[in-house]
Design an enzyme around this catalytic site. Structure first.
Site, PDB file in Angstrom:
ATOM      1  N   ASN A  11      20.547 150.833   1.439  1.00 11.15           N
ATOM      2  CA  ASN A  11      20.262 150.506   0.139  1.00 11.15           C
ATOM      3  C   ASN A  11      21.650 150.942  -0.752  1.00 11.15           C
ATOM      4  O   ASN A  11      21.601 152.223  -1.122  1.00 11.15           O
ATOM      5  CB  ASN A  11      19.069 151.192  -0.372  1.00 11.15           C
ATOM      6  CG  ASN A  11      18.649 150.736  -1.772  1.00 11.15           C
ATOM      7  OD1 ASN A  11      19.391 150.301  -2.726  1.00 11.15           O
ATOM      8  ND2 ASN A  11      17.274 150.875  -2.232  1.00 11.15           N
ATOM      9  N   GLY A  13      21.872 150.734  -3.966  1.00 14.31           N
ATOM     10  CA  GLY A  13      21.319 151.570  -5.090  1.00 14.31           C
ATOM     11  C   GLY A  13      21.065 153.056  -4.797  1.00 14.31           C
ATOM     12  O   GLY A  13      21.600 153.899  -5.840  1.00 14.31           O
ATOM     13  N   LYS A  14      20.723 153.691  -3.745  1.00 15.26           N
ATOM     14  CA  LYS A  14      20.538 154.876  -3.393  1.00 15.26           C
ATOM     15  C   LYS A  14      22.087 155.774  -3.508  1.00 15.26           C
ATOM     16  O   LYS A  14      22.402 156.756  -3.784  1.00 15.26           O
ATOM     17  CB  LYS A  14      19.973 155.234  -1.886  1.00 15.26           C
ATOM     18  CG  LYS A  14      18.626 154.951  -2.050  1.00 15.26           C
ATOM     19  CD  LYS A  14      17.725 155.510  -0.767  1.00 15.26           C
ATOM     20  CE  LYS A  14      16.305 155.088  -0.688  1.00 15.26           C
ATOM     21  NZ  LYS A  14      15.772 155.971   0.569  1.00 15.26           N
ATOM     22  N   ASP A  71      13.442 161.635   2.888  1.00 13.03           N
ATOM     23  CA  ASP A  71      12.056 160.978   3.223  1.00 13.03           C
ATOM     24  C   ASP A  71      11.349 161.321   2.005  1.00 13.03           C
ATOM     25  O   ASP A  71      11.282 162.417   1.127  1.00 13.03           O
ATOM     26  CB  ASP A  71      11.342 161.682   4.303  1.00 13.03           C
ATOM     27  CG  ASP A  71      10.500 160.657   4.882  1.00 13.03           C
ATOM     28  OD1 ASP A  71      10.265 159.503   4.759  1.00 13.03           O
ATOM     29  OD2 ASP A  71       9.447 161.353   5.220  1.00 13.03           O
ATOM     30  N   SER A  72      10.374 160.316   1.348  1.00 18.37           N
ATOM     31  CA  SER A  72       9.743 160.652   0.251  1.00 18.37           C
ATOM     32  C   SER A  72       8.428 159.671   0.332  1.00 18.37           C
ATOM     33  O   SER A  72       8.235 158.939   1.313  1.00 18.37           O
ATOM     34  CB  SER A  72      10.670 159.876  -0.895  1.00 18.37           C
ATOM     35  OG  SER A  72      10.711 158.838  -0.724  1.00 18.37           O
ATOM     36  N   PHE A 155       9.599 149.508  -7.282  1.00 16.47           N
ATOM     37  CA  PHE A 155       9.001 149.196  -6.085  1.00 16.47           C
ATOM     38  C   PHE A 155       7.887 150.125  -5.650  1.00 16.47           C
ATOM     39  O   PHE A 155       7.596 151.072  -6.022  1.00 16.47           O
ATOM     40  CB  PHE A 155      10.104 148.930  -5.129  1.00 16.47           C
ATOM     41  CG  PHE A 155      10.734 150.324  -4.917  1.00 16.47           C
ATOM     42  CD1 PHE A 155      10.270 151.002  -3.927  1.00 16.47           C
ATOM     43  CD2 PHE A 155      11.970 150.681  -5.503  1.00 16.47           C
ATOM     44  CE1 PHE A 155      10.911 152.272  -3.291  1.00 16.47           C
ATOM     45  CE2 PHE A 155      12.384 152.178  -5.336  1.00 16.47           C
ATOM     46  CZ  PHE A 155      12.109 152.665  -4.109  1.00 16.47           C
ATOM     47  N   TYR A 157       4.720 152.079  -4.941  1.00  8.77           N
ATOM     48  CA  TYR A 157       3.524 152.579  -5.809  1.00  8.77           C
ATOM     49  C   TYR A 157       3.822 152.659  -7.410  1.00  8.77           C
ATOM     50  O   TYR A 157       2.905 152.969  -8.178  1.00  8.77           O
ATOM     51  CB  TYR A 157       2.877 153.650  -5.308  1.00  8.77           C
ATOM     52  CG  TYR A 157       2.608 153.617  -3.825  1.00  8.77           C
ATOM     53  CD1 TYR A 157       1.408 153.155  -3.477  1.00  8.77           C
ATOM     54  CD2 TYR A 157       3.309 153.891  -2.735  1.00  8.77           C
ATOM     55  CE1 TYR A 157       1.058 153.096  -2.041  1.00  8.77           C
ATOM     56  CE2 TYR A 157       3.011 153.837  -1.396  1.00  8.77           C
ATOM     57  CZ  TYR A 157       1.703 153.344  -1.207  1.00  8.77           C
ATOM     58  OH  TYR A 157       1.607 153.318   0.342  1.00  8.77           O
ATOM     59  N   LYS A 178      13.172 156.839 -15.404  1.00  8.78           N
ATOM     60  CA  LYS A 178      12.804 157.110 -14.368  1.00  8.78           C
ATOM     61  C   LYS A 178      13.850 157.847 -13.308  1.00  8.78           C
ATOM     62  O   LYS A 178      13.640 158.528 -12.579  1.00  8.78           O
ATOM     63  CB  LYS A 178      12.353 155.651 -13.391  1.00  8.78           C
ATOM     64  CG  LYS A 178      11.790 155.716 -11.950  1.00  8.78           C
ATOM     65  CD  LYS A 178      11.683 154.438 -11.231  1.00  8.78           C
ATOM     66  CE  LYS A 178      11.182 154.754  -9.934  1.00  8.78           C
ATOM     67  NZ  LYS A 178      11.169 153.720  -9.311  1.00  8.78           N
ATOM     68  N   HIS A 183      11.254 161.872  -8.406  1.00 12.54           N
ATOM     69  CA  HIS A 183      11.300 162.837  -7.068  1.00 12.54           C
ATOM     70  C   HIS A 183      12.787 162.993  -6.675  1.00 12.54           C
ATOM     71  O   HIS A 183      13.224 163.850  -6.264  1.00 12.54           O
ATOM     72  CB  HIS A 183      10.208 162.653  -6.375  1.00 12.54           C
ATOM     73  CG  HIS A 183      10.143 161.235  -5.834  1.00 12.54           C
ATOM     74  ND1 HIS A 183       9.954 160.099  -6.763  1.00 12.54           N
ATOM     75  CD2 HIS A 183      10.113 160.568  -4.684  1.00 12.54           C
ATOM     76  CE1 HIS A 183       9.929 158.972  -5.958  1.00 12.54           C
ATOM     77  NE2 HIS A 183      10.020 159.155  -4.932  1.00 12.54           N
TER      78      HIS A 183
END
Length: 203
Positions: A11, A13-14, A71-72, A155, A157, A178, A183
């Site tokens: 990704n 974006g990350k 990991d999330s 995206f 939840y 955001k 997190h």
């Protein structure tokens, strides 16, 4: 010599998120998209810490690059912390985001628990080029689960998660907010001093 760090994601974006935090620091970031021969790492751990470490070390071993992996997931108090590490696989690997949200809201309703407290958790692991785990960093965002999805942003939840201090869901909040309170953003902020120190002193 500019140092390199693999961000264990495809990704873009990350990668851009990490780049924005590092600013002008001379660190070249690459992603799994730059290593098409890498084999995806199965998340077999029972905690976010175990899964992020598994990915960081496995991708470092495959590529020979220092690696940052995360990991999330979402933890809901009334559901005993579920879906937790299974957040992305909740309802099965083929379930859509909308189906996972419906499953979550249904489980909350059936629990009979009025408590809707929840939190997003992100754990970042950093491994060196020899696949040795160096550090773990955690970021959380506390909030509660809305009664129905709201907003089309984000995206997963995001449309049902309302962070503390806000009335809007992550699906409704502007991306700049955001990106500041999420997190993942908080885990990256926690990791930043280590990244700057480690990559600023190593050749």
């Amino acid at each position: 010599m500019t140092k390199k760090l693999l961000i264990a994601t495809r990704n873009r974006g990350k990668v851009l998120e990490v780049e924005s935090l590092l600013g002008a620091f001379p660190l070249r970031l690459c992603s799994l998209a730059d290593f098409p021969a890498t084999v995806d790492v199965e998340e077999t751990g029972s905690t976010f810490e175990e899964n992020s470490a598994l990915k960081a070390q496995a991708y470092a071993a495959q590529t020979g690059y220092s690696t940052l992996a995360d990991d999330s997931g979402l933890e809901v108090e009334a559901l005993g912390g579920a879906p937790g590490v299974f957040s992305a696989r909740y309802g099965g690997p083929e379930a859509t985001d909308a189906e996972r949200i419906d499953l979550l809201l249904g489980a909350l309703k059936r629990s009979g628990d009025a408590n809707r407290r929840a939190r997003f958790v992100c754990v970042i692991a950093i491994a060196d080029s020899q696949a040795k785990l160096l550090e773990l960093f955690t970021g959380t965002c506390e909030g509660h689960i809305a009664h129905e999805p709201r907003g089309s942003g984000g995206f997963g939840y995001d449309p049902v998660f309302v962070p503390d201090g806000y009335r809007q869901t992550f699906g409704e909040l502007p991306s700049e907010i955001k990106q500041r309170i999420s997190h993942r953003a908080r885990a990256l902020q926690a990791a930043l001093p280590f990244l700057l120190s480690h990559f600023g002193t190593q050749a």
